[in-house]
Design an enzyme around this catalytic site. Structure first.
Site, short mmCIF file in Angstrom:
data_model
loop_
_atom_site.label_atom_id
_atom_site.label_comp_id
_atom_site.label_asym_id
_atom_site.label_seq_id
_atom_site.Cartn_x
_atom_site.Cartn_y
_atom_site.Cartn_z
CE1 TYR A 21 -99.18 -34.73 -20.93
CE2 TYR A 21 -97.34 -33.10 -22.12
CZ TYR A 21 -98.39 -34.08 -20.57
OH TYR A 21 -98.45 -33.73 -19.43
CE1 TYR A 149 -100.46 -31.78 -16.46
CE2 TYR A 149 -98.78 -31.50 -15.02
CZ TYR A 149 -99.07 -32.02 -15.63
OH TYR A 149 -98.52 -33.37 -16.47
CG ASP A 250 -98.31 -29.81 -7.28
OD1 ASP A 250 -97.09 -29.81 -7.36
OD2 ASP A 250 -99.10 -30.32 -8.15
CE LYS A 279 -92.82 -30.60 -13.84
NZ LYS A 279 -94.49 -30.37 -13.57
C1 PLP Z 1 -95.28 -31.52 -13.64
C2 PLP Z 1 -96.22 -31.17 -12.45
C3 PLP Z 1 -96.56 -32.05 -11.66
C4 PLP Z 1 -95.58 -33.94 -12.14
O1 PLP Z 1 -94.54 -33.92 -12.11
P1 PLP Z 1 -94.05 -35.42 -13.15
O2 PLP Z 1 -92.33 -34.80 -13.00
O3 PLP Z 1 -94.26 -34.62 -14.46
O4 PLP Z 1 -94.88 -36.23 -12.95
C5 PLP Z 1 -97.36 -31.90 -11.09
N1 PLP Z 1 -97.18 -31.09 -10.45
C6 PLP Z 1 -97.22 -30.09 -10.86
C7 PLP Z 1 -96.96 -28.14 -10.56
C8 PLP Z 1 -95.74 -29.71 -12.08
O5 PLP Z 1 -96.01 -29.11 -12.37
#
Ligand code: PLP
Length: 434
Positions: A21, A149, A250, A279
Site C-alpha cells: 500500500y 477485510y 475467514d 497468517k
Molecule cells: C490478512 C488477511 C487476509 C489476506 O491474507 P494474505 O495472506 O495477506 O493474502 C484475508 N483475510 C483476513 C481476515 C486477513 O486478516
C-alpha cells in the site's frame, strides 16, 4: 555470507520496490531489518525493537524459533518443492491431518492455498461451485458485513468494506455483492437483537440470490480492528441455516489462539461450512493458507459438472517447506501453552491501555484476546509516529486512526509493558504526530 544493507541499497528500494500500500512517487521511509529472534527485530543500525505486530498476526511463536528452523532445515534437505498435481508428500498429508483434527467436526476437506487472499478466492469459488453443482446457480451473490477485510485479490476485495476497500477505484470491474451494516455491539455489551436486524433483513429479502455469507468471526481485522458480539455470529449461523446459505468464516487473522480460543468461531460455539486459515498457520515463516470445507460441500462439488473437479491449482500448492514448518507450528499450538500466554497478554493489554482512554487525543481503547487497539480521534502520520516508536524501541505500525498491537504469544510481561508505554506516549504526543 551476510552482506550489510547499504545506503544505496535503501535508495534502490525507495525507487524500485513497492511495499504494501505505498506509492513509488512518494515512498514512506523503511527500516532495514538485519535479523529477528524471539520478540526482537534487529535493525541494520543495531537497534533492537520489540515486535508488537507479529509481522501482521503471523509470527505467534516469535522469530528464529529452533523447532520451526529445524523443520524447515530438515525438509529443505529432503525436497523443497514438487508439483502437487498427480504427486503428494508427507509434509502436506501431515499438515492436513492436523488441520482436519483441529477444526470442528464437519470440516474435513482441505485445499492448500499459497496466501490468505487465495484461500478466500478458493472459499468463494467453492461456495459458487457448490450452488452450481446442486442446481441452484441463481444463488451467486455473497453477503457480508461492512468494515470487513478479506484480502487484496479481486474476489476477496469485492467483499472488503466498500468504503475503505478500494471499491471506488475498481468500480465496474469488481463484482457487486451485498453489505449488511457492521455490528455495533462489542463483546462486552449486553446483547440486543436490533444489532442483527440489517443482516437479517438482507437475508430475508435476498436469500434466493445468495450463495454464501463471508465474514471474520468476532474480530474484524484490517477493515477497522473492531470486535463484535459473539451473539451476532450465533445469529448469523442460525440465519444461514434457515435460509439455505453457506457460511464462510475467514479465520486468517483470528485462527490459532489469537482471540483466546483456538478459532474465533468458538466464542459463539458455531461451525462454519467453510473456514479460511493463514497468517499464523506457518508460524509466520512462509506464505501458506488453507481453505477447509465440510464433507457435504466436497461431495456436492464432487458430483457436479466438469467431472466434479474443484477448479483451482496454484503452481506452489502444498509447498513442502511451508507445510513442514506449518506442522511444526501447529505442534507448538497443540501444547496448549498459548492459552495461558494469550490470556495473560489480554489481561495486561486491557489494564495497561486503559489509561489511554482518558487522553484528549483518544477516541476509544478496545482489547480482545491478545489484541490491543487504541483508536485516535485524528489519523496518525505513519512516518512521524513510526519514528517515535522506533526511538522507544518498539515495532508498531499505525494505520489511519488506529494504533494497535497483536504481539507474539511468547512476549514477556516486561516487554509487553514497553509496547503499551510506547502507545501511551504516542497518545500523549498525538498533536505532533498527525
Ligand atoms: C490478512 C488477511 C487476509 C489476506 O491474507 P494474505 O495472506 O495477506 O493474502 C484475508 N483475510 C483476513 C481476515 C486477513 O486478516
Amino acid at each position: 555470507m551476510y552482506k550489510n544493507c547499504t545506503e544505496s541499497d535503501l535508495e534502490f528500494d525507495q525507487h524500485h520496490i513497492w511495499h504494501p500500500y505505498t506509492s513509488l512517487l512518494n515512498p514512506l521511509p523503511c527500516y532495514s531489518v538485519k535479523e529477528a529472534a524471539g520478540v526482537h527485530l534487529t535493525l541494520e543500525s543495531g537497534e533492537q525493537l520489540i515486535d508488537g505486530m507479529s509481522s501482521w498476526w503471523a509470527a505467534v511463536h516469535g522469530y528464529n524459533h529452533p523447532q520451526l528452523n529445524n523443520a524447515l532445515r530438515e525438509q529443505s534437505e529432503r525436497m523443497s518443492h514438487v508439483m502437487f498435481g498427480g504427486l503428494t508428500h508427507k509434509p502436506a498429508i501431515e499438515l492436513c491431518k492436523r488441520l482436519v483434527a483441529m477444526t470442528p467436526e464437519p470440516l474435513d476437506a482441505v485445499f492448500l492455498a499459497d496466501s490468505g487472499s487465495v484461500s478466500v478466492e478458493v472459499a468463494i469459488k467453492m461456495a459458487l461451485q457448490y450452488q452450481v453443482s446442486r442446481g441452484t446457480s441463481h444463488k451467486n451473490k455473497l453477503l457480508t458485513i461492512r468494515s470487513g477485510y478479506h484480502g487484496d485479490t479481486f474476489a476477496a476485495m469485492s467483499v472488503c468494506d466498500p468504503v475503505n476497500g478500494m471499491h471506488g477505484l475498481f468500480k465496474g470491474v469488481l463484482p457487486e455483492h451485498i453489505f449488511a451494516d457492521a455490528p455495533l455491539l462489542s463483546p462486552s455489551d449486553e446483547w440486543d437483537e436490533s444489532d442483527i436486524q440489517s443482516f437479517k433483513q438482507h437475508l430475508e429479502e435476498q436469500h434466493a440470490s445468495i450463495a454464501a455469507v463471508i465474514l471474520e468471526p468476532v474480530v474484524q481485522g484490517a477493515g477497522g480492528m473492531r470486535f463484535y458480539h459473539p451473539m451476532y455470529l450465533k445469529r448469523v449461523r442460525e440465519l444461514c441455516t434457515e435460509f439455505d446459505v453457506l457460511l464462510i468464516a475467514d479465520e486468517i487473522a483470528t485462527g490459532f489462539g489469537r482471540t483466546g480460543k483456538l478459532f474465533a468461531c468458538e466464542h459463539a460455539e458455531v461451525t462454519p461450512d467453510i473456514m479460511c486459515v493463514g497468517k499464523a498457520l506457518s508460524g509466520g515463516y512462509m506464505t501458506l493458507a488453507a481453505t477447509i470445507a465440510s464433507r457435504d460441500i466436497a461431495e456436492v462439488i464432487g458430483r457436479g459438472p466438469g467431472g466434479g473437479a474443484l477448479m483451482h491449482g496454484p503452481t506452489f500448492m502444498g509447498n513442502p517447506l511451508a507445510c513442514a514448518v506449518a506442522s511444526a507450528s501447529l505442534d507448538i499450538i497443540a501444547t496448549g501453552q498459548w492459552k495461558l500466554q494469550v490470556s495473560a497478554i489480554a489481561e495486561q493489554l486491557a489494564r495497561e491501555l486503559a489509561p489511554c482512554e482518558a487522553l484528549d487525543s483518544v477516541h476509544q481503547v478496545r482489547c480482545f484476546g491478545a489484541i490491543g487497539v487504541v483508536e485516535m480521534k485524528e489519523a496518525l502520520d505513519v512516518a512521524k509516529t513510526q519514528k517515535l516508536l522506533v526511538k522507544a524501541g518498539v515495532w508498531i505500525r499505525p494505520f489511519g486512526r488506529l494504533l494497535y498491537v497483536m504481539p507474539p504469544y511468547i512476549i514477556s510481561s516486561a516487554e509487553l509493558s514497553q509496547l503499551t508505554a510506547a502507545m501511551f506516549d504516542v497518545c500523549c504526543h498525538a498533536e505532533n504526530l498527525s
